[in-house]
Write an enzyme that holds these catalytic residues in place. Structure first.
Site, short mmCIF file in Angstrom:
data_model
loop_
_atom_site.label_atom_id
_atom_site.label_comp_id
_atom_site.label_asym_id
_atom_site.label_seq_id
_atom_site.Cartn_x
_atom_site.Cartn_y
_atom_site.Cartn_z
N ASP A 91 24.66 58.88 25.79
CA ASP A 91 24.80 57.62 26.52
C ASP A 91 25.30 56.55 25.53
OD1 ASP A 91 24.30 55.20 27.82
OD2 ASP A 91 22.44 55.92 28.74
N ALA A 113 33.84 41.81 36.59
CA ALA A 113 33.15 40.85 35.71
C ALA A 113 32.53 41.57 34.51
CB ALA A 113 32.08 40.10 36.49
N LYS A 148 33.65 44.38 33.18
CA LYS A 148 34.74 44.79 32.30
C LYS A 148 35.27 43.57 31.53
CE LYS A 148 36.47 48.26 31.81
NZ LYS A 148 36.16 49.43 30.93
N ASP A 185 36.55 44.86 56.05
CA ASP A 185 36.97 44.69 54.65
C ASP A 185 35.77 44.58 53.73
OD1 ASP A 185 38.74 44.54 52.62
OD2 ASP A 185 39.73 42.71 53.30
N TYR A 229 32.01 44.80 39.11
CA TYR A 229 32.73 45.73 38.22
C TYR A 229 33.68 44.95 37.30
CZ TYR A 229 36.59 48.75 36.74
OH TYR A 229 37.56 49.39 35.99
N THR A 275 40.81 47.07 32.48
CA THR A 275 41.50 47.07 33.78
C THR A 275 42.22 45.74 34.04
OG1 THR A 275 41.00 46.99 36.15
CG2 THR A 275 39.22 46.39 34.71
N ASP A 276 43.22 45.77 34.91
CA ASP A 276 43.89 44.52 35.30
C ASP A 276 43.00 43.70 36.25
OD1 ASP A 276 44.08 46.08 37.60
OD2 ASP A 276 46.21 45.71 37.93
N GLU A 277 41.88 44.31 36.73
CA GLU A 277 41.02 43.58 37.66
C GLU A 277 40.33 42.39 36.99
OE1 GLU A 277 38.79 45.95 40.45
OE2 GLU A 277 40.16 47.63 40.18
N SER A 304 32.83 52.69 37.10
CA SER A 304 34.19 52.26 37.42
C SER A 304 34.48 52.02 38.91
CB SER A 304 35.17 53.31 36.89
OG SER A 304 35.08 54.49 37.67
N PRO A 339 33.55 42.84 50.72
CA PRO A 339 33.44 41.44 50.30
C PRO A 339 34.20 41.20 49.00
CG PRO A 339 31.27 42.58 50.22
CD PRO A 339 32.27 43.56 50.73
N ILE A 357 40.30 59.29 33.67
CA ILE A 357 41.34 58.95 32.69
C ILE A 357 41.03 59.58 31.33
CG2 ILE A 357 42.55 57.06 31.52
CD1 ILE A 357 41.83 55.30 33.98
#
Ligand code: NAD
Length: 358
Positions: A61, A164, A166, A296, A162, A136-138, A87, A298, A15
């Site tokens: 960094d 958590a 963000k 799937d 990831y 993110t929407d996550e 990401s 976890p 992005i």
């Protein structure tokens, strides 16, 4: 509009590189790309603009406080757009440490470096300064009802290391605004897709596996729903927010394109039938025959869907691509830019990195 000096972290990523290409090609803003160049950083993705006077690069960094101070002192930004992050959800499950370090400690370190620089700015520049955190929407977890949408006030309920990490970084950014008055903005976006996407992510992974005649692995029953946004639409939205957004506000960004994963893979297969019928590997009758269902992951979220009405109402942004037009462009891009992804697959994109400085 007056030209800004924008420091972009993670500008060698998917992005961030789209934001940089957009800014250099369509505006007079000057950008500095600050990137550590992890496995996900690829300077080939900004090659089209890297010789411009509007562009410079710092291999740094975001956890390196002294190096950040130096970049701030030298580049003198009017705004920071913070995209640098680990990401990939699967990697966060296998090894969360880098996610905690870069996404949480790195955001904290960048906030502190920004605050110290911002506090020393003259009054007018200080008032105009912006720190834009890209998230993110996550962070909202997942939706089980069919009609619900994530809004800017949906409570946080992240599921993976990831998301958590963000979520933590979003909280830090908002706290720096409330506590220190740092002029911040946060955006939370749905799944992006498009050109220059690292091949480990769903859409490019499927395109490249199909072209190689390898299985197309779909998690579980493939019924997980994601809301897809074309990356160049996201880049335009981010530039709108950093230049016109209201300090302290959060904007959700999404494409109104909810699709089941299996539907995405089937659409890709039919686009490949149309655009790459002559490139089908030996022994493959139809690209779709390569689809295989695998165990799937976890904690796999069921459904994400964004309500992007606030950014549309307040800043006049809307996606230009539908899922159909964006996906067609994406497949065509991967077919026409083999060199870019072949250099990723064979590791050449990482050559000559050491010592490669601004
Ligand atoms: P990406 O993995 O493609 O790129 C990340 C970039 O950050 C890479 O260039 C990498 O080298 C750099 N980086 C990583 N650790 C660093 C560090 N410690 N210091 C400096 N640079 C470092 O990621 P992306 O898909 O471009 O995502 C960019 C941002 O947008 C992330 O913050 C992500 O959480 C967010 N986001 C992504 C999506 C998506 O669908 N890809 C959707 C919503 C939000």
């Amino acid at each position: 509009m007056e030209a800004f000096r924008i420091l972009i972290t993670g500008g060698a990523g998917f992005i961030g590189s789209a934001v940089i290409r957009y800014l250099v090609e369509n505006t007079s803003h000057v950008v500095a790309n600050l990137d550590k160049l992890t496995y996900a950083g690829n300077l080939d993705s900004v090659a089209a603009v890297s010789s411009s006077d509007q562009y410079r690069f710092y291999q740094v960094d975001v956890c390196d406080c002294a190096a950040l101070d130096k970049v701030f002192a030298e580049f003198q930004p009017d705004a920071v757009m913070h995209l640098a992050a680990e990401s990939h959800v699967d990697r966060s499950i296998d090894g969360p440490a880098d996610f905690i370090e870069t996404n949480i400690v790195g955001t904290y370190t960048l906030l502190e470096a920004t605050r110290s620089y911002w506090q020393g700015l003259p009054t007018e520049r200080k008032a105009a300064f912006r720190f834009h955190h890209i998230s993110t929407d996550e962070v909202y977890g997942d939706l089980h009802g069919t009609d619900d949408l994530f809004t800017e006030t949906t409570p946080y309920a992240p599921s993976s290391p990831y998301s958590a990490s963000k979520a933590s970084s979003d909280h830090l950014v908002r706290a720096w605004q409330r506590t220190y008055g740092l002029p911040t903005l946060v955006t939370n976006c749905s799944n992006n897709y498009g050109p220059y996407h690292f091949p480990e992510k769903l859409i490019p992974h499927m395109i490249l596996n199909a072209l190689a005649g390898k299985p197309l692995p779909v998690y579980g029953d493939g019924n997980q729903i994601r809301d897809w946004l074309y990356v160049e639409d996201h880049a335009r939205a981010l530039v709108k927010v950093v230049t016109e957004g209201e300090v302290g506000e959060t904007y959700n960004i999404g494409g109104h394109n909810e699709k089941r994963n299996i539907e995405v893979v089937r659409t890709l297969c039919s686009l490949l039938e149309e655009l790459a019928a002559d490139q089908k590997p030996a022994g493959v009758a139809r690209y779709e025959d390569l689809i295989t269902f695998v165990k799937d992951r976890p904690g796999h979220d069921v459904r994400y869907a964004i309500d992007a009405s606030k950014i549309e109402r307040e800043l006049g942004w809307k996606p230009e691509e539908t899922f159909e037009t964006g996906l067609r462009k994406t497949v065509a891009w991967y077919l026409n830019n083999r060199e870019w992804w072949q250099r990723v697959l064979n590791g050449d994109y990482q050559l000559g990195r050491l010592g490669e400085k601004a």
